[in-house]
Design a protein around this motif. Structure first.
Motif, PDB file in Angstrom:
ATOM      1  N   LEU A   1       0.832  -1.209   0.000  1.00  0.00           N
ATOM      2  CA  LEU A   1       0.000   0.000   0.000  1.00  0.00           C
ATOM      3  C   LEU A   1       0.868   1.261   0.000  1.00  0.00           C
ATOM      4  N   GLN A   2       1.992   1.191   0.696  1.00  0.00           N
ATOM      5  CA  GLN A   2       2.907   2.334   0.718  1.00  0.00           C
ATOM      6  C   GLN A   2       3.533   2.543  -0.662  1.00  0.00           C
ATOM      7  N   SER A   3       4.000   1.476  -1.277  1.00  0.00           N
ATOM      8  CA  SER A   3       4.712   1.639  -2.547  1.00  0.00           C
ATOM      9  C   SER A   3       3.770   1.887  -3.723  1.00  0.00           C
ATOM     10  N   LYS A   4       2.643   1.213  -3.775  1.00  0.00           N
ATOM     11  CA  LYS A   4       1.741   1.347  -4.927  1.00  0.00           C
ATOM     12  C   LYS A   4       0.853   2.587  -4.863  1.00  0.00           C
ATOM     13  N   PHE A   5       0.478   2.991  -3.639  1.00  0.00           N
ATOM     14  CA  PHE A   5      -0.494   4.072  -3.503  1.00  0.00           C
ATOM     15  C   PHE A   5       0.044   5.265  -2.713  1.00  0.00           C
ATOM     16  N   ASN A   6       1.329   5.245  -2.392  1.00  0.00           N
ATOM     17  CA  ASN A   6       1.991   6.333  -1.673  1.00  0.00           C
ATOM     18  C   ASN A   6       1.334   6.677  -0.339  1.00  0.00           C
ATOM     19  N   LEU A   7       0.809   5.659   0.346  1.00  0.00           N
ATOM     20  CA  LEU A   7       0.233   5.903   1.667  1.00  0.00           C
ATOM     21  C   LEU A   7       1.369   6.019   2.684  1.00  0.00           C
ATOM     22  N   GLN A   8       1.190   6.883   3.645  1.00  0.00           N
ATOM     23  CA  GLN A   8       2.151   7.011   4.738  1.00  0.00           C
ATOM     24  C   GLN A   8       2.123   5.718   5.563  1.00  0.00           C
ATOM     25  N   PRO A   9       3.240   5.358   6.206  1.00  0.00           N
ATOM     26  CA  PRO A   9       3.288   4.096   6.953  1.00  0.00           C
ATOM     27  C   PRO A   9       2.139   3.918   7.946  1.00  0.00           C
ATOM     28  N   ASP A  10       1.825   4.945   8.722  1.00  0.00           N
ATOM     29  CA  ASP A  10       0.757   4.829   9.710  1.00  0.00           C
ATOM     30  C   ASP A  10      -0.600   4.626   9.035  1.00  0.00           C
ATOM     31  N   THR A  11      -0.841   5.356   7.953  1.00  0.00           N
ATOM     32  CA  THR A  11      -2.107   5.233   7.220  1.00  0.00           C
ATOM     33  C   THR A  11      -2.210   3.859   6.574  1.00  0.00           C
ATOM     34  N   ALA A  12      -1.116   3.378   6.004  1.00  0.00           N
ATOM     35  CA  ALA A  12      -1.114   2.049   5.384  1.00  0.00           C
ATOM     36  C   ALA A  12      -1.392   0.974   6.434  1.00  0.00           C
ATOM     37  N   ASN A  13      -0.784   1.102   7.589  1.00  0.00           N
ATOM     38  CA  ASN A  13      -0.985   0.150   8.676  1.00  0.00           C
ATOM     39  C   ASN A  13      -2.443   0.144   9.127  1.00  0.00           C
ATOM     40  N   LYS A  14      -3.009   1.321   9.325  1.00  0.00           N
ATOM     41  CA  LYS A  14      -4.417   1.425   9.729  1.00  0.00           C
ATOM     42  C   LYS A  14      -5.341   0.917   8.623  1.00  0.00           C
ATOM     43  N   SER A  15      -4.933   1.109   7.373  1.00  0.00           N
ATOM     44  CA  SER A  15      -5.734   0.618   6.246  1.00  0.00           C
ATOM     45  C   SER A  15      -5.827  -0.898   6.262  1.00  0.00           C
ATOM     46  N   VAL A  16      -4.730  -1.560   6.595  1.00  0.00           N
ATOM     47  CA  VAL A  16      -4.737  -3.021   6.657  1.00  0.00           C
ATOM     48  C   VAL A  16      -5.627  -3.494   7.804  1.00  0.00           C
ATOM     49  N   ASP A  17      -5.568  -2.806   8.944  1.00  0.00           N
ATOM     50  CA  ASP A  17      -6.447  -3.162  10.061  1.00  0.00           C
ATOM     51  C   ASP A  17      -7.914  -3.011   9.665  1.00  0.00           C
ATOM     52  N   LEU A  18      -8.227  -1.935   8.962  1.00  0.00           N
ATOM     53  CA  LEU A  18      -9.600  -1.729   8.494  1.00  0.00           C
ATOM     54  C   LEU A  18     -10.007  -2.801   7.489  1.00  0.00           C
ATOM     55  N   ALA A  19      -9.096  -3.181   6.614  1.00  0.00           N
ATOM     56  CA  ALA A  19      -9.387  -4.238   5.642  1.00  0.00           C
ATOM     57  C   ALA A  19      -9.719  -5.535   6.374  1.00  0.00           C
ATOM     58  N   LYS A  20      -8.906  -5.856   7.391  1.00  0.00           N
ATOM     59  CA  LYS A  20      -9.158  -7.070   8.179  1.00  0.00           C
ATOM     60  C   LYS A  20     -10.535  -7.010   8.824  1.00  0.00           C
ATOM     61  N   ASP A  21     -10.856  -5.871   9.423  1.00  0.00           N
ATOM     62  CA  ASP A  21     -12.164  -5.723  10.071  1.00  0.00           C
ATOM     63  C   ASP A  21     -13.303  -5.906   9.076  1.00  0.00           C
ATOM     64  N   ASN A  22     -13.138  -5.344   7.873  1.00  0.00           N
ATOM     65  CA  ASN A  22     -14.176  -5.457   6.849  1.00  0.00           C
ATOM     66  C   ASN A  22     -14.312  -6.894   6.350  1.00  0.00           C
ATOM     67  N   VAL A  23     -13.198  -7.563   6.103  1.00  0.00           N
ATOM     68  CA  VAL A  23     -13.249  -8.945   5.616  1.00  0.00           C
ATOM     69  C   VAL A  23     -13.868  -9.845   6.682  1.00  0.00           C
ATOM     70  N   VAL A  24     -13.354  -9.777   7.887  1.00  0.00           N
ATOM     71  CA  VAL A  24     -13.848 -10.637   8.964  1.00  0.00           C
ATOM     72  C   VAL A  24     -15.319 -10.347   9.263  1.00  0.00           C
TER      73      VAL A  24
END
Length: 144
Positions: free
Chosen positions: A17-40
């Protein structure tokens, strides 16, 4: 089980997410947590309502994530969460969401296809959580 699989992918997906979409590390990390919450969340909802048919084909690697209405539902909710909860512009969220959700679904499918996880592993965690939630609500929170 699925939460553990996604947690195991977190570093890799955060980096993507950081390399492909230029998200900041903290935002990318929170994005993955949100993705997990949405999938689960979506998987638990479908497991508890018995709507797992096509979704199990994706989770077991027999069907592409693009061919699943559940995947599309997760992506749409995730776009909304990325914009409202993390402040990511909608144009970026609409690129991040399909990438992240499909990444997760393909990785889970790959693990299932390789025999590293069984259908029982997938369903056990999903249905267990879904039933626990229903029982907790239905019995005055006794199981919470």
């Amino acid at each position: 089980m699925i939460e553990n699989l996604i947690n195991g992918l977190k570093g890799q997906l955060t980096g993507e997410l950081q390399s492909k979409f230029n998200l900041q590390p903290d935002t990318a990390n929170k994005s993955v947590d949100l993705a997990k919450d949405n999938v689960v969340g979506e998987l638990k909802q479908r497991a508890s309502s018995g709507e797992m048919g096509g979704l199990m084909d994706v989770l077991k690697g027999r069907k592409a994530p693009d061919d699943s209405s559940a995947t599309n539902s997760i992506i749409n909710k995730y776009v909304s969460d990325l914009t409202t909860r993390l402040g990511i512009p909608e144009s970026v969220a609409k690129q991040v969401a399909p990438f992240a959700i499909k990444f997760i679904m393909q990785k889970i499918g790959g693990q299932a296809s390789a025999g590293n996880i069984s259908e029982g592993d997938l369903l056990g965690g999903l249905i267990g959580g879904g039933l626990k939630d229903k029982l907790g609500k239905g019995l005055g929170g006794l199981f919470k």
